[in-house]
Scaffold this active site. Structure first.
Site, PDB file in Angstrom:
ATOM      1  N   TYR A 169       6.915  15.634  25.859  1.00  0.00           N
ATOM      2  CA  TYR A 169       6.782  14.522  24.914  1.00  0.00           C
ATOM      3  C   TYR A 169       6.178  13.282  25.575  1.00  0.00           C
ATOM      4  CZ  TYR A 169       9.271  16.225  20.762  1.00  0.00           C
ATOM      5  OH  TYR A 169       9.631  16.885  19.616  1.00  0.00           O
ATOM      6  N   LYS A 186      12.180  28.178  30.581  1.00  0.00           N
ATOM      7  CA  LYS A 186      11.159  29.242  30.560  1.00  0.00           C
ATOM      8  C   LYS A 186      10.701  29.385  32.010  1.00  0.00           C
ATOM      9  CE  LYS A 186       8.455  32.115  28.296  1.00  0.00           C
ATOM     10  NZ  LYS A 186       8.910  33.290  27.540  1.00  0.00           N
ATOM     11  N   ASP A 209      12.802  31.906  24.537  1.00  0.00           N
ATOM     12  CA  ASP A 209      12.486  32.871  23.468  1.00  0.00           C
ATOM     13  C   ASP A 209      13.719  33.718  23.150  1.00  0.00           C
ATOM     14  OD1 ASP A 209      12.202  33.883  26.044  1.00  0.00           O
ATOM     15  OD2 ASP A 209      10.393  35.048  25.630  1.00  0.00           O
ATOM     16  N   ASP A 267      14.157  20.248  20.756  1.00  0.00           N
ATOM     17  CA  ASP A 267      13.691  19.883  19.416  1.00  0.00           C
ATOM     18  C   ASP A 267      13.702  21.119  18.524  1.00  0.00           C
ATOM     19  OD1 ASP A 267      12.478  18.305  17.370  1.00  0.00           O
ATOM     20  OD2 ASP A 267      10.543  19.217  17.878  1.00  0.00           O
ATOM     21  N   ASP A 289      16.773  22.404  15.507  1.00  0.00           N
ATOM     22  CA  ASP A 289      16.478  22.641  14.083  1.00  0.00           C
ATOM     23  C   ASP A 289      16.993  24.015  13.677  1.00  0.00           C
ATOM     24  OD1 ASP A 289      15.217  20.223  13.592  1.00  0.00           O
ATOM     25  OD2 ASP A 289      13.556  21.155  12.499  1.00  0.00           O
TER      26      ASP A 289
HETATM   27  C1  IPM Z   1      13.654  14.979  16.116  1.00  0.00           C
HETATM   28  C2  IPM Z   1      12.343  14.777  15.418  1.00  0.00           C
HETATM   29  C3  IPM Z   1      11.472  13.890  16.304  1.00  0.00           C
HETATM   30  C4  IPM Z   1      11.211  14.649  17.587  1.00  0.00           C
HETATM   31  C5  IPM Z   1      10.185  13.410  15.647  1.00  0.00           C
HETATM   32  C6  IPM Z   1      10.448  12.713  14.338  1.00  0.00           C
HETATM   33  C7  IPM Z   1       9.400  12.533  16.571  1.00  0.00           C
HETATM   34  O1  IPM Z   1      11.757  16.003  15.136  1.00  0.00           O
HETATM   35  O2  IPM Z   1      14.337  13.971  16.399  1.00  0.00           O
HETATM   36  O3  IPM Z   1      14.014  16.124  16.364  1.00  0.00           O
HETATM   37  O4  IPM Z   1      10.299  15.474  17.639  1.00  0.00           O
HETATM   38  O5  IPM Z   1      11.923  14.415  18.553  1.00  0.00           O
HETATM   39 MG    MG Z   2      13.008  17.693  15.547  1.00  0.00          MG
END
Ligand code: IPM
Ligand code: MG
Length: 368
Positions: free
Chosen positions: A143, A194, A226, A250, A254
């Site tokens: 990032y 990884k 993975d 990240d 999710d």
């Molecule tokens: C998160 C989001 C952020 C990230 C975005 C909005 C920049 O997806 O907090 O997970 O990628 O970190």
């Molecule tokens: Mg995210």
């Protein structure tokens, strides 16, 4: 113990505004009914800041929030700002706060609330009672690595590039946070990397293994990302605490949040070391600004309200009120009240505001 706190509230965009209004009510309730004194100051971030000042986070706002005890953020982003050039986008405001305040440790719990176990797309027995914690490194890795950019190779060909890099120090500090967290839970830590392909994470594995020597009670395992993504869906309960890089965290967070079937329920905390008295903590829901449902009064404010609970725990060191908010939320769910995102047949469908009001009502019913 300190009972007086300055909190910056950054509603941001989309449903961020609506859920922040409910969060304010909850904070106000604690102001009126507990020994806590919470001084709330609202600021702009993301698209809201772009509309007013042309940038997603102004220097003044950054300075102001740097001086508070904790930041509570709604969500940023939306289609209105999607075509802006990279540096101007709402997300840059969020990334700037993380980086400038050095909030390197991101706690993302994925918890299945009993009453919601059947809302997951996975079989109930796979996810019932799931309670895992993903700790994501938040201020380094791909990032933020340099060099980055898009360069022109020739007239028809460009090259987009980013750099994935970690230093020993960066890995060490996130590993320590993760071992400390694992130590207070079931003493199991899985480090995800990884290392078979990427040198940066080969170092990650080496350093995490080194740090583990200081935590003999915690059982450390390593997993390639993975495989980890596959295992998370196959048998998530094998995990307790996961520690991983910015990008992998990240993605995996999710995935983990959807195991719970209720993205609208999950809070998060981003924490750094306390330096020069600067703010070292930001709390926000895991979900985004959901522009498709913004302004309709149907968003779920519970992730935001549970983020307040995390703020009580990590910034105010007040476990009692952390537990209180969690208890109240559980009770509301057990009583069948739901916003649209978690609504199922036979539930009572309520609005964002009604959910906020119910939290207040249930807080009133608890003697504190
Ligand atoms: C998160 C989001 C952020 C990230 C975005 C909005 C920049 O997806 O907090 O997970 O990628 O970190
Ligand atoms: Mg995210």
């Amino acid at each position: 113990m300190n009972k007086s706190f300055n909190v910056s509230l950054l509603p941001g965009d989309g449903i961020g505004k609506e859920i922040s209004a409910e969060a304010s009510k909850v904070l106000e309730w604690f102001n009126q009914n507990s020994e806590l004194k919470i001084n709330l100051k609202e600021e702009l971030v993301g698209g809201a800041s772009i509309d007013k000042y042309g940038v997603p986070l102004t220097d003044e706002t950054l300075k102001s929030i740097s001086n508070c005890d904790a930041i509570l953020l709604g969500a940023v982003g939306g289609p209105k700002w999607e075509n802006l050039n990279f540096e101007k986008r709402p997300e840059r405001g969020l990334l700037k706060i993380r980086k400038e305040l050095d909030l390197f440790a991101n706690f993302r719990p994925a918890i299945v609330f009993d009453a919601l176990a059947s809302s997951s797309t996975l079989k109930t027995e796979v996810i019932k009672n799931l309670d895992i914690l993903i700790i994501r490194e938040l201020t380094s890795g791909i990032y933020f690595g340099e060099p980055r950019g898009i360069s022109q190779i020739d007239q028809n060909n460009k090259r987009g590039f980013n750099t994935l890099a970690y230093t020993t120090e960066e890995i060490k500090r996130i590993a320590e946070v993760a071992f400390e967290a694992a130590d207070t839970r079931s003493k199991k830590l899985c480090s995800v990397d990884k290392a078979n392909v990427l040198e940066s994470t080969e170092l990650w594995r080496e350093v995490v293994t080194d740090v583990s020597k200081g935590y003999p009670d915690v059982k450390l395992s390593h997993m390639y990302v993975d495989n980890a993504s596959m295992q998370l869906v196959r048998n998530p309960k094998q995990f307790d605490v996961i520690v991983t890089t910015n990008m992998f965290g990240d993605i995996l967070s999710d995935c983990a949040s959807m195991l719970t079937g209720s993205l609208g329920m999950l809070p998060s905390a981003s924490i750094g070391a306390k330096k020069n008295n600067k703010c070292n903590a930001m709390y926000e829901p895991v979900h985004g600004s959901a522009p498709d449902i913004a302004g309709q009064g149907i968003a779920n404010p519970l992730a935001m309200i549970l983020s307040i609970a995390m703020m009580f725990k990590y910034s105010f060191l007040n476990l009692e009120y952390f537990n209180l908010i969690n208890k109240v939320v559980n009770k509301i769910l057990n009583n069948g009240y739901r916003t649209k995102d978690i609504f199922m047949e036979k539930n009572n469908l309520i609005s964002t505001q009604e959910m906020g009001n119910l939290v207040i009502e249930e807080l009133e019913n608890e003697k504190i």
